[in-house]
Design an enzyme around this catalytic site. Structure first.
Site, short mmCIF file in Angstrom:
data_model
loop_
_atom_site.label_atom_id
_atom_site.label_comp_id
_atom_site.label_asym_id
_atom_site.label_seq_id
_atom_site.Cartn_x
_atom_site.Cartn_y
_atom_site.Cartn_z
N VAL A 1 14.69 81.31 1.64
CA VAL A 1 14.46 82.74 1.76
C VAL A 1 12.97 83.05 1.63
O VAL A 1 12.40 83.84 2.40
CB VAL A 1 15.26 83.53 0.72
CG1 VAL A 1 14.86 85.00 0.72
CG2 VAL A 1 16.76 83.41 0.98
N SER B 1 11.49 78.38 -1.46
CA SER B 1 12.90 78.40 -1.07
C SER B 1 13.03 78.79 0.40
O SER B 1 12.07 79.26 1.03
CB SER B 1 13.68 79.39 -1.93
OG SER B 1 13.26 80.72 -1.65
N TYR C 1 31.08 80.67 -7.64
CA TYR C 1 30.60 81.77 -6.83
C TYR C 1 31.31 83.06 -7.23
O TYR C 1 32.39 83.05 -7.82
CB TYR C 1 30.84 81.48 -5.34
CG TYR C 1 30.06 82.37 -4.41
CD1 TYR C 1 28.67 82.35 -4.40
CD2 TYR C 1 30.72 83.24 -3.54
CE1 TYR C 1 27.95 83.16 -3.54
CE2 TYR C 1 30.00 84.05 -2.67
CZ TYR C 1 28.62 84.02 -2.68
OH TYR C 1 27.92 84.84 -1.84
N PHE D 1 20.23 92.57 -4.54
CA PHE D 1 20.54 92.39 -3.11
C PHE D 1 21.60 91.31 -2.97
O PHE D 1 21.43 90.19 -3.47
CB PHE D 1 19.29 91.99 -2.33
CG PHE D 1 19.54 91.77 -0.86
CD1 PHE D 1 19.51 92.84 0.02
CD2 PHE D 1 19.82 90.51 -0.36
CE1 PHE D 1 19.74 92.64 1.39
CE2 PHE D 1 20.07 90.30 0.99
CZ PHE D 1 20.03 91.37 1.86
N MET E 1 17.91 81.33 -10.07
CA MET E 1 17.71 79.89 -10.10
C MET E 1 17.35 79.37 -11.50
O MET E 1 17.68 78.24 -11.85
CB MET E 1 16.60 79.51 -9.11
CG MET E 1 16.97 79.75 -7.66
SD MET E 1 15.53 79.67 -6.55
CE MET E 1 14.89 78.03 -6.95
N ARG F 1 6.17 76.57 -8.19
CA ARG F 1 6.13 75.77 -9.42
C ARG F 1 5.30 74.51 -9.29
O ARG F 1 4.84 73.97 -10.29
CB ARG F 1 7.56 75.39 -9.83
CG ARG F 1 8.42 76.56 -10.22
CD ARG F 1 9.80 76.10 -10.63
NE ARG F 1 10.64 77.21 -11.04
CZ ARG F 1 11.89 77.10 -11.46
NH1 ARG F 1 12.47 75.89 -11.49
NH2 ARG F 1 12.58 78.15 -11.81
N TYR G 1 17.73 88.72 -6.12
CA TYR G 1 18.74 88.20 -5.21
C TYR G 1 19.23 86.81 -5.62
O TYR G 1 20.07 86.22 -4.94
CB TYR G 1 18.22 88.16 -3.77
CG TYR G 1 17.10 87.18 -3.51
CD1 TYR G 1 17.35 85.92 -2.94
CD2 TYR G 1 15.78 87.48 -3.81
CE1 TYR G 1 16.33 85.02 -2.69
CE2 TYR G 1 14.75 86.59 -3.56
CZ TYR G 1 15.03 85.36 -3.00
OH TYR G 1 14.02 84.46 -2.75
#
Length: 324
Positions: free
Chosen positions: A152, A150, A52, A261, A239, A172, A236
């Site tokens: 979000v 996702s 992270y 973001f 992936m 996908r 943001y």
């Protein structure tokens, strides 16, 4: 008290342990919360792996959101009573008990489902912040996003619908098209389509001015191509683990704006964070914002929960029931 503490960075089975530790002392301006539930988020997995952007000093209690009930109050605390359902704007949520400054706690409606409340502080405000802060959207405007399945992405669809905005959603897997359409996605398409042509057809000649990117690489380029001139691409997540590859012409001749973001920066302003969380709680109570739950584990099963959260093609969030 019981807590999941991180002692290193790497595989959860090697560095994450559930331990008994002393109760914290409650300061005059603090609440003591009996924690009820917490999700396992991608950011938590990244912290455990040491990947992270900001890593904590060790050892530390992990978990970046959750919900609890007030079990104790400092002498100077006003506006809370024992039993209040509270969302702490603080980390270290994978624990049976947590102290938080009253100024960093948001009282929630008592009728709000505990597991939905536990997921309120990360994904919903991310969706809300990106929808509100970059482009002044008007009723009927379109937003295009990848990773629509996702957490979000699902919040984006539901919040946008509540505000009168429309969403063009990229996924996908074919089996997600009908599911996300039922959730509220105005158009759901597969990632291999030429998105500008699709947007020109489904958006009634008014291309989206806002695109939300959580994948990167070719997927982000497909979003950028679908934008109207002077539109904004907000990134943001990554992936797909591929960098943005935006041709110079999209910047020079079409004037696209590229923005990023990060929720932690957006939530740093306390007044805005409180307003956002209050509005999102109201949406959830009204049934206009709901996040799917894949599976619930007890706190004692935290390592299995982390392993399950790392699997692909889940049907929702992995949650910890912190009462067991």
């Amino acid at each position: 008290m019981i807590a999941a503490r991180l002692h290193g960075f790497g595989k959860a089975a090697e560095v994450l342990r559930v331990e008994k530790i002393p109760f914290p002392e409650v300061q005059d301006d603090e609440l003591l919360l009996e924690m009820l539930a917490a999700p396992v988020n991608p950011a938590d997995l990244n912290v455990i792996e040491g990947k992270y952007g900001e890593l904590p000093a060790l050892p530390t209690i992990i978990g970046n959101e959750g919900v609890g009930r007030v079990a104790g109050l400092g002498r100077a605390v006003r506006g809370f009573v024992l039993g209040d359902l509270v969302l702490p704007m603080a980390r270290a949520s994978w624990t049976s008990h947590l102290t938080v400054a009253a100024t960093r706690a948001v009282k929630l409606p008592p009728s709000l489902d505990v597991f939905q409340a536990a997921m309120l502080a990360v994904n919903p405000p991310s969706a809300l912040g990106m929808l509100e802060d970059f482009v002044a959207l008007e009723p009927g405007d379109w937003v295009v996003q990848n990773a629509a399945n996702s957490a979000v992405g699902r919040c984006v669809m539901q919040i946008a619908r509540s505000r009168g905005w429309r969403t063009l959603n990229v996924v996908r897997r074919r089996e997600l098209v009908d599911e996300l359409s039922e959730l509220g996605g105005d158009a759901v398409v597969l990632e291999d389509v030429e998105l500008r042509a699709v947007a020109s057809e489904v958006c009634g000649g008014k291309l989206p001015r806002l695109a939300l990117n959580a994948v990167g690489g070719a997927s982000a380029l497909n979003l950028a191509n679908a934008l109207a001139d002077e539109g904004t691409l907000v990134t943001y997540g990554a992936m797909g683990r591929q960098p943005l590859k935006i041709p110079n012409g999209l910047l020079i001749f079409r004037g696209l704006n590229l923005r990023g973001f990060w929720l932690r920066r957006w939530m740093h302003e306390e007044k805005r964070a409180r307003q956002a969380l209050g509005a999102l709680a109201e949406l959830a109570v009204a049934g206009n914002l709901k996040m799917p739950v894949h599976r619930v584990f007890g706190l004692s099963e935290v390592q299995a929960a982390v392993e399950e959260a790392g699997r692909e093609q889940r049907s929702g969030k992995v949650l910890l029931d912190l009462r067991r």
